[in-house]
Scaffold this active site. Structure first.
Site, PDB file in Angstrom:
ATOM      1  N   ASP A 133       0.774  -1.360  -0.081  1.00  0.00           N
ATOM      2  CA  ASP A 133      -0.026  -0.039   0.261  1.00  0.00           C
ATOM      3  C   ASP A 133       0.785   1.082   0.031  1.00  0.00           C
ATOM      4  OD1 ASP A 133      -3.056  -1.239   0.418  1.00  0.00           O
ATOM      5  OD2 ASP A 133      -1.263  -2.168   2.017  1.00  0.00           O
ATOM      6  N   LYS A 137      -0.224  10.030   0.620  1.00  0.00           N
ATOM      7  CA  LYS A 137      -0.172  11.517   1.394  1.00  0.00           C
ATOM      8  C   LYS A 137       0.734  11.417   2.531  1.00  0.00           C
ATOM      9  CE  LYS A 137      -5.045  11.920   0.778  1.00  0.00           C
ATOM     10  NZ  LYS A 137      -6.565  11.681   1.205  1.00  0.00           N
ATOM     11  N   ASP A 169       4.107   1.004  -7.694  1.00  0.00           N
ATOM     12  CA  ASP A 169       4.068   1.785  -8.935  1.00  0.00           C
ATOM     13  C   ASP A 169       3.821   3.311  -8.430  1.00  0.00           C
ATOM     14  OD1 ASP A 169       1.727   1.111  -7.237  1.00  0.00           O
ATOM     15  OD2 ASP A 169       0.236   1.551  -9.086  1.00  0.00           O
ATOM     16  N   THR A 201       1.103  -8.549 -11.039  1.00  0.00           N
ATOM     17  CA  THR A 201       0.201  -8.801 -10.008  1.00  0.00           C
ATOM     18  C   THR A 201      -1.138  -7.997 -10.246  1.00  0.00           C
ATOM     19  OG1 THR A 201       0.815  -6.761  -8.663  1.00  0.00           O
ATOM     20  CG2 THR A 201       2.163  -8.995  -8.451  1.00  0.00           C
ATOM     21  N   PHE A 203      -2.372  -5.493  -8.261  1.00  0.00           N
ATOM     22  CA  PHE A 203      -2.181  -4.149  -8.250  1.00  0.00           C
ATOM     23  C   PHE A 203      -1.122  -3.422  -9.063  1.00  0.00           C
ATOM     24  CE2 PHE A 203      -4.786  -4.912  -4.340  1.00  0.00           C
ATOM     25  CZ  PHE A 203      -5.213  -3.729  -4.197  1.00  0.00           C
ATOM     26  N   GLU A 204      -0.337  -4.212  -9.617  1.00  0.00           N
ATOM     27  CA  GLU A 204       0.562  -3.739 -10.675  1.00  0.00           C
ATOM     28  C   GLU A 204      -0.223  -3.416 -11.966  1.00  0.00           C
ATOM     29  OE1 GLU A 204       3.595  -6.509 -11.941  1.00  0.00           O
ATOM     30  OE2 GLU A 204       4.753  -4.880 -12.915  1.00  0.00           O
TER      31      GLU A 204
HETATM   32  C1  LIG Z   1      -1.932  -3.051  -2.413  1.00  0.00           C
HETATM   33  S1  LIG Z   1      -2.144  -4.538  -1.857  1.00  0.00           S
HETATM   34  C2  LIG Z   1      -0.884  -5.516  -3.064  1.00  0.00           C
HETATM   35  C3  LIG Z   1      -1.414  -7.151  -3.160  1.00  0.00           C
HETATM   36  C4  LIG Z   1      -0.430  -7.759  -4.348  1.00  0.00           C
HETATM   37  N1  LIG Z   1       1.119  -7.903  -3.757  1.00  0.00           N
HETATM   38  C5  LIG Z   1      -0.495  -7.234  -5.642  1.00  0.00           C
HETATM   39  O1  LIG Z   1       0.825  -6.832  -6.097  1.00  0.00           O
HETATM   40  O2  LIG Z   1      -1.519  -7.293  -5.990  1.00  0.00           O
HETATM   41  C6  LIG Z   1      -1.195  -4.895  -0.333  1.00  0.00           C
HETATM   42  C7  LIG Z   1      -1.478  -6.114   0.428  1.00  0.00           C
HETATM   43  O3  LIG Z   1      -0.678  -6.141   1.405  1.00  0.00           O
HETATM   44  C8  LIG Z   1      -1.372  -6.512   2.788  1.00  0.00           C
HETATM   45  N2  LIG Z   1      -0.987  -5.889   3.860  1.00  0.00           N
HETATM   46  C9  LIG Z   1      -0.403  -4.658   3.980  1.00  0.00           C
HETATM   47  N3  LIG Z   1       0.023  -4.539   5.234  1.00  0.00           N
HETATM   48  C10 LIG Z   1       0.088  -5.828   5.735  1.00  0.00           C
HETATM   49  C11 LIG Z   1       0.706  -6.124   7.064  1.00  0.00           C
HETATM   50  N4  LIG Z   1       1.173  -5.406   7.849  1.00  0.00           N
HETATM   51  N5  LIG Z   1       0.730  -7.951   7.407  1.00  0.00           N
HETATM   52  C12 LIG Z   1       0.328  -8.422   6.203  1.00  0.00           C
HETATM   53  N6  LIG Z   1      -0.301  -8.037   5.100  1.00  0.00           N
HETATM   54  C13 LIG Z   1      -0.429  -6.864   4.797  1.00  0.00           C
HETATM   55  C14 LIG Z   1      -2.862  -6.016   2.311  1.00  0.00           C
HETATM   56  O4  LIG Z   1      -3.983  -6.876   2.906  1.00  0.00           O
HETATM   57  C15 LIG Z   1      -2.885  -6.061   0.661  1.00  0.00           C
HETATM   58  O5  LIG Z   1      -3.332  -7.371   0.507  1.00  0.00           O
END
Ligand SMILES: C[S@@+](CC[C@H](N)C(=O)[O-])C[C@H]1O[C@@H](n2cnc3c(N)ncnc32)[C@H](O)[C@@H]1O
Length: 222
Positions: A133, A137, A169, A201, A203-204
């Protein structure tokens, strides 16, 4: 029984979460997989199973959806992938794929990685975090995964010569990752060309659709 999260050691200040609340409705298929997860789904109590085969263990933080983990497990059969996320539908998907496709080098755990890492029962050969994530901001930067206290904590569990491969990204996030790793004596590296084996992926794809450039970074544990 009281809520215990506040008294457990974690890497960032208690209450700081790196993930966003997401829709967690699960499909019947995911629910079935979660109801009888077989040997793939681990808990804190059974986590050491990931190290039992004596293969190098690579932690995939925030894998999100099953496809890329399955691709990597097939591409690197000599690695054990420990896939961690807090997103239950993704956990259900990956459990389902691993069981139905007989994938034996993936273990899955539903946990906050910041709480789990200080308690890992073994060391890691590598870490992958694809499209964490971005928290663009400024007031949310404290919620980013790739920041100094986490980079420092990971250095304690990644073996010398091991790696942390990230992709984002958000070029500004990539720059801040490079700055944070560079100011830490335990890591060396920087941006790299996108490895051809890295799966595309979810999100990519979104980042590409929205016109953002993709940056891969690779750091080696000194
Ligand atoms: C933006 S998504 C990206 C998912 C995937 N890697 C992709 O590229 O499509 C971020 C993922 O990280 C997980 N995540 C964020 N912080 C985390 C944490 N502290 N422990 C475990 N998972 C976490 C979120 O639940 C989410 O599924």
């Amino acid at each position: 029984m009281g809520h215990t999260a506040a008294v457990e050691p974690t890497i960032l200040s208690p209450g700081i979460r790196t993930f966003k609340p997401r829709r967690s409705r699960i499909t019947p298929r995911q629910a079935r997989a979660l109801a009888s997860p077989g040997s793939h789904l681990l808990t804190r109590q059974t986590l050491s199973k990931a190290w039992e085969s004596n293969q190098p263990v690579v932690l995939d933080i925030g894998f999100g959806s099953a496809g890329p983990v399955v691709e990597l497990a097939r591409y690197f059969p000599e690695q054990t992938i420990l896939a961690i996320d807090v997103h239950t539908p993704g956990i259900g998907d990956l459990v389902d794929r691993c069981s139905s496709e007989d994938i034996n080098n993936v273990f899955i755990i539903e946990e906050d990685v910041l709480e789990l890492v200080p308690r890992l029962p073994g060391s890691l050969t590598g870490v992958r975090s694809f499209f964490p994530d971005p928290w663009p901001k400024a007031r949310h930067h404290k919620r980013r995964l790739a920041q100094s206290p986490v980079i420092d904590a990971m250095a304690k569990v990644v073996e010398p010569g091991g790696f942390w491969h990230l992709a984002t990204d958000w070029p500004e996030y990539a720059e801040s990752m490079i700055e944070a790793f560079s100011s830490n004596d335990h890591w060396s590296g920087g941006s790299i060309d996108r490895p051809e084996w890295r799966p595309l992926t979810h999100f990519e794809k979104r980042g590409i659709r929205e016109g953002r450039p993709i940056v891969d970074v690779w750091f080696t544990r000194n």
